[in-house]
Write a protein that holds these residues in place. Structure first.
Motif, mmCIF file in Angstrom:
data_model
loop_
_atom_site.group_PDB
_atom_site.id
_atom_site.type_symbol
_atom_site.label_atom_id
_atom_site.label_comp_id
_atom_site.label_asym_id
_atom_site.label_seq_id
_atom_site.Cartn_x
_atom_site.Cartn_y
_atom_site.Cartn_z
ATOM 1 N N PHE A 34 14.954 -5.409 1.208
ATOM 2 C CA PHE A 34 13.862 -4.494 1.526
ATOM 3 C C PHE A 34 12.583 -4.810 0.760
ATOM 4 C CE2 PHE A 34 16.662 -0.607 2.826
ATOM 5 C CZ PHE A 34 17.079 -1.295 3.950
ATOM 6 N N THR A 35 12.695 -5.479 -0.384
ATOM 7 C CA THR A 35 11.519 -5.648 -1.247
ATOM 8 C C THR A 35 10.896 -7.035 -1.168
ATOM 9 O OG1 THR A 35 12.911 -6.279 -3.137
ATOM 10 C CG2 THR A 35 12.412 -3.927 -2.872
ATOM 11 N N ALA A 36 11.437 -7.908 -0.325
ATOM 12 C CA ALA A 36 10.859 -9.235 -0.120
ATOM 13 C C ALA A 36 10.171 -9.257 1.247
ATOM 14 C CB ALA A 36 11.949 -10.302 -0.183
ATOM 15 N N PRO A 37 8.853 -9.399 1.298
ATOM 16 C CA PRO A 37 8.131 -9.291 2.571
ATOM 17 C C PRO A 37 8.571 -10.289 3.631
ATOM 18 C CG PRO A 37 6.603 -9.195 0.731
ATOM 19 C CD PRO A 37 7.941 -9.565 0.159
ATOM 20 N N GLU A 38 9.108 -11.441 3.217
ATOM 21 C CA GLU A 38 9.493 -12.456 4.197
ATOM 22 C C GLU A 38 10.790 -12.131 4.915
ATOM 23 O OE1 GLU A 38 11.281 -13.745 0.235
ATOM 24 O OE2 GLU A 38 9.415 -12.817 0.958
ATOM 25 N N ARG A 39 11.548 -11.151 4.456
ATOM 26 C CA ARG A 39 12.807 -10.792 5.107
ATOM 27 C C ARG A 39 12.548 -9.830 6.258
ATOM 28 N NH1 ARG A 39 14.555 -12.128 -0.198
ATOM 29 N NH2 ARG A 39 16.623 -13.124 -0.211
ATOM 30 N N SER A 40 13.474 -9.765 7.191
ATOM 31 C CA SER A 40 13.256 -8.984 8.416
ATOM 32 C C SER A 40 13.059 -7.503 8.129
ATOM 33 C CB SER A 40 14.426 -9.170 9.378
ATOM 34 O OG SER A 40 15.631 -8.669 8.823
ATOM 35 N N LEU A 41 13.681 -6.984 7.070
ATOM 36 C CA LEU A 41 13.555 -5.579 6.715
ATOM 37 C C LEU A 41 12.603 -5.353 5.547
ATOM 38 C CD1 LEU A 41 17.348 -4.608 6.898
ATOM 39 C CD2 LEU A 41 15.577 -4.006 8.554
ATOM 40 N N ALA A 43 9.186 -5.580 2.817
ATOM 41 C CA ALA A 43 7.764 -5.272 2.676
ATOM 42 C C ALA A 43 7.393 -5.470 1.211
ATOM 43 C CB ALA A 43 7.458 -3.848 3.117
ATOM 44 N N ALA A 44 6.100 -5.611 0.935
ATOM 45 C CA ALA A 44 5.628 -5.777 -0.440
ATOM 46 C C ALA A 44 5.723 -4.441 -1.171
ATOM 47 C CB ALA A 44 4.198 -6.291 -0.441
ATOM 48 N N MET A 45 6.463 -4.412 -2.271
ATOM 49 C CA MET A 45 6.696 -3.163 -3.006
ATOM 50 C C MET A 45 6.518 -3.352 -4.512
ATOM 51 S SD MET A 45 9.944 -1.628 -0.874
ATOM 52 C CE MET A 45 9.860 -1.491 0.922
ATOM 53 N N ALA A 47 4.050 -2.844 -6.650
ATOM 54 C CA ALA A 47 3.449 -1.744 -7.398
ATOM 55 C C ALA A 47 4.429 -0.589 -7.554
ATOM 56 C CB ALA A 47 2.180 -1.265 -6.705
ATOM 57 N N GLU A 48 5.165 -0.299 -6.497
ATOM 58 C CA GLU A 48 6.118 0.812 -6.553
ATOM 59 C C GLU A 48 7.291 0.500 -7.481
ATOM 60 O OE1 GLU A 48 3.756 1.072 -2.804
ATOM 61 O OE2 GLU A 48 4.855 -0.530 -3.797
ATOM 62 N N ILE A 49 7.727 -0.755 -7.506
ATOM 63 C CA ILE A 49 8.797 -1.151 -8.425
ATOM 64 C C ILE A 49 8.320 -1.009 -9.866
ATOM 65 C CG2 ILE A 49 10.153 -3.122 -9.238
ATOM 66 C CD1 ILE A 49 10.301 -3.992 -6.258
ATOM 67 N N ALA A 50 7.075 -1.369 -10.131
ATOM 68 C CA ALA A 50 6.522 -1.217 -11.478
ATOM 69 C C ALA A 50 6.534 0.250 -11.906
ATOM 70 C CB ALA A 50 5.106 -1.779 -11.534
ATOM 71 N N GLU A 51 6.202 1.145 -11.004
ATOM 72 C CA GLU A 51 6.231 2.573 -11.333
ATOM 73 C C GLU A 51 7.671 3.057 -11.530
ATOM 74 O OE1 GLU A 51 3.679 4.656 -11.958
ATOM 75 O OE2 GLU A 51 2.340 2.925 -11.763
ATOM 76 N N ALA A 52 8.583 2.550 -10.719
ATOM 77 C CA ALA A 52 9.992 2.906 -10.900
ATOM 78 C C ALA A 52 10.500 2.449 -12.260
ATOM 79 C CB ALA A 52 10.836 2.299 -9.784
ATOM 80 N N ASN A 53 10.012 1.317 -12.740
ATOM 81 C CA ASN A 53 10.408 0.833 -14.065
ATOM 82 C C ASN A 53 9.959 1.784 -15.171
ATOM 83 O OD1 ASN A 53 11.953 -1.504 -13.607
ATOM 84 N ND2 ASN A 53 10.109 -2.741 -13.290
ATOM 85 N N ALA A 143 13.057 7.892 -6.514
ATOM 86 C CA ALA A 143 12.101 6.824 -6.244
ATOM 87 C C ALA A 143 12.749 5.883 -5.240
ATOM 88 C CB ALA A 143 11.745 6.086 -7.535
ATOM 89 N N GLY A 144 12.007 4.850 -4.804
ATOM 90 C CA GLY A 144 12.621 3.841 -3.944
ATOM 91 C C GLY A 144 12.006 3.745 -2.563
ATOM 92 N N CYS A 145 12.805 3.249 -1.632
ATOM 93 C CA CYS A 145 12.301 3.009 -0.285
ATOM 94 C C CYS A 145 13.409 3.251 0.759
ATOM 95 C CB CYS A 145 11.782 1.573 -0.168
ATOM 96 S SG CYS A 145 13.059 0.293 -0.277
ATOM 97 N N THR A 146 13.041 3.458 2.007
ATOM 98 C CA THR A 146 11.676 3.719 2.408
ATOM 99 C C THR A 146 11.439 5.228 2.402
ATOM 100 O OG1 THR A 146 12.222 3.790 4.761
ATOM 101 C CG2 THR A 146 11.548 1.651 3.854
#
Length: 209
Positions: A34-41, A43-45, A47-53, A143-146
């Motif tokens: 889910f967090t790699a934009p090149e994969r079918s599912l 998207a770029a995340m 900034a959100e991962i940084a906040e989750a950290n 937190a998390g997606c989507t």
């Protein structure tokens, strides 16, 4: 705020549930698929991962339970059912593959609990509710997606199971920004509190020591 939203709040929607005695942190599906934009599912995340950290660090400091979820199937065609007919990319989420691993940018300490689920909600088909009750948790920071999918479903089910749902605004992500914004409004009106990460961090820090 739109006139419709203001009217809903005037009619009693959107009251605060607030924090209870003991919070836990739930990070929903920040997995490679889910967090790699090149994969079918994906998207770029970033900034959100940084906040989750930031939430992870605070939870670790106060010893709050931390749960992370992933969607993974031994047999996607059978276990995902109709959902895989709706979203073809779910068939790529196979147990043991990189797709279902937690994003390596998450700063984990090894004490986290991993939930493997087959559908949107982190409660559906898992023992999450029982684990939270066993740990005397009454507040679930999410937190998390989507935002419009698994985050929203988990917030709804948290409310239905009697937990105070607190959704971290900047630590949630979606592939479609309009869906993200609408889902946060909907959660905040009906199921839990949508709060800035800074406000959640202040609440967590107050519980330190």
């Amino acid at each position: 705020m739109t006139d419709e939203l203001a009217r809903a709040r005037q009619r009693g929607f959107g009251h605060r549930v607030g924090f209870g005695r003991r919070p836990a942190l739930l990070i929903v599906d920040f997995m490679r698929g889910f967090t790699a934009p090149e994969r079918s599912l994906g998207a770029a995340m970033e900034a959100e991962i940084a906040e989750a950290n930031r939430l992870l660090e605070a939870a670790h400091v106060i010893g709050a339970p931390v749960y992370l979820s992933t969607i993974a199937y031994a047999d996607p065609g059978r276990e995902a059912g109709v959902w895989a007919e709706k979203i073809a990319g779910l068939r790529d989420l196979v147990l043991g593959t990189p797709e279902v691993e937690q994003d390596p940018r998450l700063r984990l300490n090894g004490a986290e609990h991993i939930l493997v689920k087959h559908f949107a909600s982190c409660f559906f088909g898992t023992d999450l509710a029982a684990r939270l009750r066993a740990d005397d948790v009454d507040t679930l920071v999410i937190a998390g997606c989507t935002t419009s999918g698994c985050v929203r479903a988990s917030a709804v089910d948290a409310c239905q199971h009697g937990f105070r749902a607190i959704v971290a605004r900047e630590a949630t992500a979606d592939r479609i920004q309009a869906a993200h914004a609408q889902s946060l409004e909907d959660i905040d009106l009906k199921y839990g509190d949508v709060l800035p990460v800074e406000e959640i961090l202040a609440q967590l820090r107050n519980r330190a020591g």
